[in-house]
Design an enzyme around this catalytic site. Structure first.
Site, PDB file in Angstrom:
ATOM      1  N   PRO A  74       0.838  -1.207   0.000  1.00  0.00           N
ATOM      2  CA  PRO A  74       0.000   0.000   0.000  1.00  0.00           C
ATOM      3  C   PRO A  74       0.869   1.253   0.000  1.00  0.00           C
ATOM      4  O   PRO A  74       1.748   1.410   0.850  1.00  0.00           O
ATOM      5  CB  PRO A  74      -0.814  -0.129   1.296  1.00  0.00           C
ATOM      6  CG  PRO A  74      -0.038  -1.059   2.155  1.00  0.00           C
ATOM      7  CD  PRO A  74       0.718  -1.965   1.259  1.00  0.00           C
ATOM      8  N   CYS A 101       0.342   5.471  -0.466  1.00  0.00           N
ATOM      9  CA  CYS A 101      -0.599   6.578  -0.624  1.00  0.00           C
ATOM     10  C   CYS A 101      -0.305   7.374  -1.894  1.00  0.00           C
ATOM     11  O   CYS A 101       0.847   7.662  -2.202  1.00  0.00           O
ATOM     12  CB  CYS A 101      -0.535   7.497   0.586  1.00  0.00           C
ATOM     13  SG  CYS A 101      -1.238   6.775   2.070  1.00  0.00           S
ATOM     14  N   ALA A 114      -3.409   3.255   2.196  1.00  0.00           N
ATOM     15  CA  ALA A 114      -4.075   3.586   3.450  1.00  0.00           C
ATOM     16  C   ALA A 114      -5.354   4.367   3.171  1.00  0.00           C
ATOM     17  O   ALA A 114      -5.319   5.466   2.625  1.00  0.00           O
ATOM     18  CB  ALA A 114      -3.140   4.408   4.333  1.00  0.00           C
ATOM     19  N   GLN A 127      -6.098  -1.381   2.660  1.00  0.00           N
ATOM     20  CA  GLN A 127      -5.552  -1.101   3.986  1.00  0.00           C
ATOM     21  C   GLN A 127      -6.455  -0.092   4.690  1.00  0.00           C
ATOM     22  O   GLN A 127      -6.637   1.030   4.218  1.00  0.00           O
ATOM     23  CB  GLN A 127      -4.133  -0.540   3.868  1.00  0.00           C
ATOM     24  CG  GLN A 127      -3.440  -0.356   5.214  1.00  0.00           C
ATOM     25  CD  GLN A 127      -2.056   0.225   5.055  1.00  0.00           C
ATOM     26  OE1 GLN A 127      -1.913   1.400   4.737  1.00  0.00           O
ATOM     27  NE2 GLN A 127      -1.026  -0.582   5.268  1.00  0.00           N
ATOM     28  N   TYR A 140       1.053   5.599  12.829  1.00  0.00           N
ATOM     29  CA  TYR A 140      -0.338   6.018  12.774  1.00  0.00           C
ATOM     30  C   TYR A 140      -1.060   5.481  14.017  1.00  0.00           C
ATOM     31  O   TYR A 140      -0.450   4.871  14.886  1.00  0.00           O
ATOM     32  CB  TYR A 140      -0.957   5.592  11.451  1.00  0.00           C
ATOM     33  CG  TYR A 140      -0.261   6.251  10.275  1.00  0.00           C
ATOM     34  CD1 TYR A 140      -0.177   7.641  10.183  1.00  0.00           C
ATOM     35  CD2 TYR A 140       0.368   5.497   9.277  1.00  0.00           C
ATOM     36  CE1 TYR A 140       0.493   8.258   9.132  1.00  0.00           C
ATOM     37  CE2 TYR A 140       1.037   6.111   8.224  1.00  0.00           C
ATOM     38  CZ  TYR A 140       1.102   7.487   8.156  1.00  0.00           C
ATOM     39  OH  TYR A 140       1.769   8.109   7.131  1.00  0.00           O
ATOM     40  N   ARG A 172      -0.689  -4.787   9.352  1.00  0.00           N
ATOM     41  CA  ARG A 172       0.629  -4.225   9.050  1.00  0.00           C
ATOM     42  C   ARG A 172       1.239  -3.657  10.321  1.00  0.00           C
ATOM     43  O   ARG A 172       0.588  -2.942  11.075  1.00  0.00           O
ATOM     44  CB  ARG A 172       0.561  -3.127   7.984  1.00  0.00           C
ATOM     45  CG  ARG A 172       1.968  -2.682   7.556  1.00  0.00           C
ATOM     46  CD  ARG A 172       1.995  -1.844   6.300  1.00  0.00           C
ATOM     47  NE  ARG A 172       3.042  -2.330   5.409  1.00  0.00           N
ATOM     48  CZ  ARG A 172       3.546  -1.631   4.393  1.00  0.00           C
ATOM     49  NH1 ARG A 172       3.101  -0.412   4.125  1.00  0.00           N
ATOM     50  NH2 ARG A 172       4.488  -2.145   3.632  1.00  0.00           N
ATOM     51  N   ARG A 223       8.202   0.900  -4.189  1.00  0.00           N
ATOM     52  CA  ARG A 223       8.769   1.808  -5.193  1.00  0.00           C
ATOM     53  C   ARG A 223       9.100   1.109  -6.501  1.00  0.00           C
ATOM     54  O   ARG A 223       9.006   1.703  -7.576  1.00  0.00           O
ATOM     55  CB  ARG A 223      10.011   2.496  -4.634  1.00  0.00           C
ATOM     56  CG  ARG A 223       9.709   3.501  -3.527  1.00  0.00           C
ATOM     57  CD  ARG A 223      11.007   4.059  -2.931  1.00  0.00           C
ATOM     58  NE  ARG A 223      10.745   5.081  -1.932  1.00  0.00           N
ATOM     59  CZ  ARG A 223      10.503   4.835  -0.647  1.00  0.00           C
ATOM     60  NH1 ARG A 223      10.469   3.576  -0.216  1.00  0.00           N
ATOM     61  NH2 ARG A 223      10.284   5.820   0.201  1.00  0.00           N
TER      62      ARG A 223
END
Length: 359
Positions: free
Chosen positions: A23, A25, A62, A104, A186, A234, A329
């Site tokens: 995942p 963003c 997310a 997610q 988070y 996660r 990436r």
């Protein structure tokens, strides 16, 4: 035959290979009005390309369980039917390509209300269309960040209910894997770590208290997520802090509890809960964290972090260090990484008929 391109079954769901998309963003959702938090054409093109490229499982970025749970105004959300409809278009296409769609579910906690990364990522004040972040304790993430509001016990329970509603919406949107975001500093990760959790009640202090919120979310989501479908979690395996942080030993201990509570796979990352920590990065630098969880608990794991080469990914899975690899990436750079890796390793992935001339 390549282990990386063998199917993998969790509960009643079979994922066609072990090349999965982490995942990431995109900060490209609708930012205002009645469609706030809805997916856009960017999301469709982004995820569709990786599905057409042979990725076995795509974990959508997310996705906030509430408006206050967004990292930025550009985050995806899944708290209303408009957002569900925008995501169903994506899941339908992924399934047509043979890719399993996952999502997610997230709450940003004290790291919420920040600007888009390419605009600096600084905190956005409520006066400038931002909002007040919340956290387990009134401890800001960094200098210049606002002091978050400490959640009451009643508010903690309300956030758990938001995760439940989000899980129901995720199912309605066509997702087949749900992942609870407990990493990268988070909200759930903030509760786990003594660096960010300084509470003195049932949700703070001891290890058992600090993991309480995460387990309550897992239990509540597992209760509404179909038994036939897997649930992921996660985690940041370590805060990379020398003292007063979440550690690898904590992760192994927590992983055993997550397995008991119905989590099917641990997505093992690291860091994110403290700024400016020194992380010794390098190819596959987080793989040992995943391998240790798998060896000591028997819980399935996915490894992530600077996995870029087909032979490297094959070795991780074939040697039992992880059950799958999550590429980040590298899939941004090359949406068809899975197809190229299959050619290199003697595996197979479906090829859309429109692309057969490229084989």
């Amino acid at each position: 035959m390549s282990t990386l391109f063998q199917p993998y079954t969790l509960r009643s769901l079979t994922i066609p290979n072990r090349v999965w998309m982490a995942p990431m963003c995109q900060y490209s959702a609708e930012m205002a009005g009645p469609n706030m938090g809805a997916a856009t054409d960017w999301h469709f093109a982004h995820y569709a390309a990786r599905a057409a490229g042979g990725t076995g499982l795509i974990l959508v970025e997310a996705t906030a369980v509430s408006p206050e749970g967004r990292i930025s105004p550009g985050d995806l959300g899944i708290w209303n039917t408009t957002q569900v409809e925008s995501l169903r278009r994506i899941t339908d296409f992924l399934k047509e390509q043979g890719t399993v769609p996952g999502i997610q579910l997230a709450h940003a906690g004290r790291k919420a209300s920040t600007d888009l990364p390419w605009r600096g990522g600084d905190p956005v004040d409520p006066e400038a269309h931002g909002w007040q972040p919340v956290a387990p304790s009134p401890v800001p993430f960094d200098e210049g960040h606002p002091v978050p509001t400490e959640l009451t016990v009643e508010q903690i329970h309300a956030v758990t209910a938001q995760f439940v509603a989000a899980a129901r919406n995720a199912l309605a949107a066509g997702f087949e894997v749900a992942e609870i975001h407990g990493a990268h500093g988070y909200l759930i990760g903030e509760f786990l770590s003594p660096h960010s959790n300084q509470r003195q009640d049932a949700y703070g202090g001891s290890f058992e208290n600090r993991v309480r919120f995460g387990l309550e979310v897992v239990d509540a989501v597992r209760a509404v997520w179909p038994d036939r479908l897997p649930l992921f979690f996660r985690i940041s395996a370590t805060d990379w802090l020398e003292e007063a942080g979440w550690t690898q030993d904590d992760t192994v201990r927590f992983a055993a509890l997550l397995k008991e509570h119905g989590v099917d796979l641990l997505d093992v990352s690291s860091g994110g809960n403290a700024p400016r920590v020194r992380i010794p990065t390098g190819p596959g630098y987080q793989v040992p964290f995943a391998a240790r969880v798998r060896a000591e608990t028997g819980l399935a794991v996915a490894a992530v972090g600077m996995i870029t080469e087909p032979a490297q990914a094959e070795k991780i899975v074939a040697h039992g260090e992880a059950d799958a690899v999550l590429l980040g990436r590298e899939l941004l750079r090359n949406p068809s990484w899975a197809r190229g890796a299959a050619r290199a390793l003697g595996g197979e992935v479906p090829v859309p008929p429109q692309y057969l001339r490229s084989v």
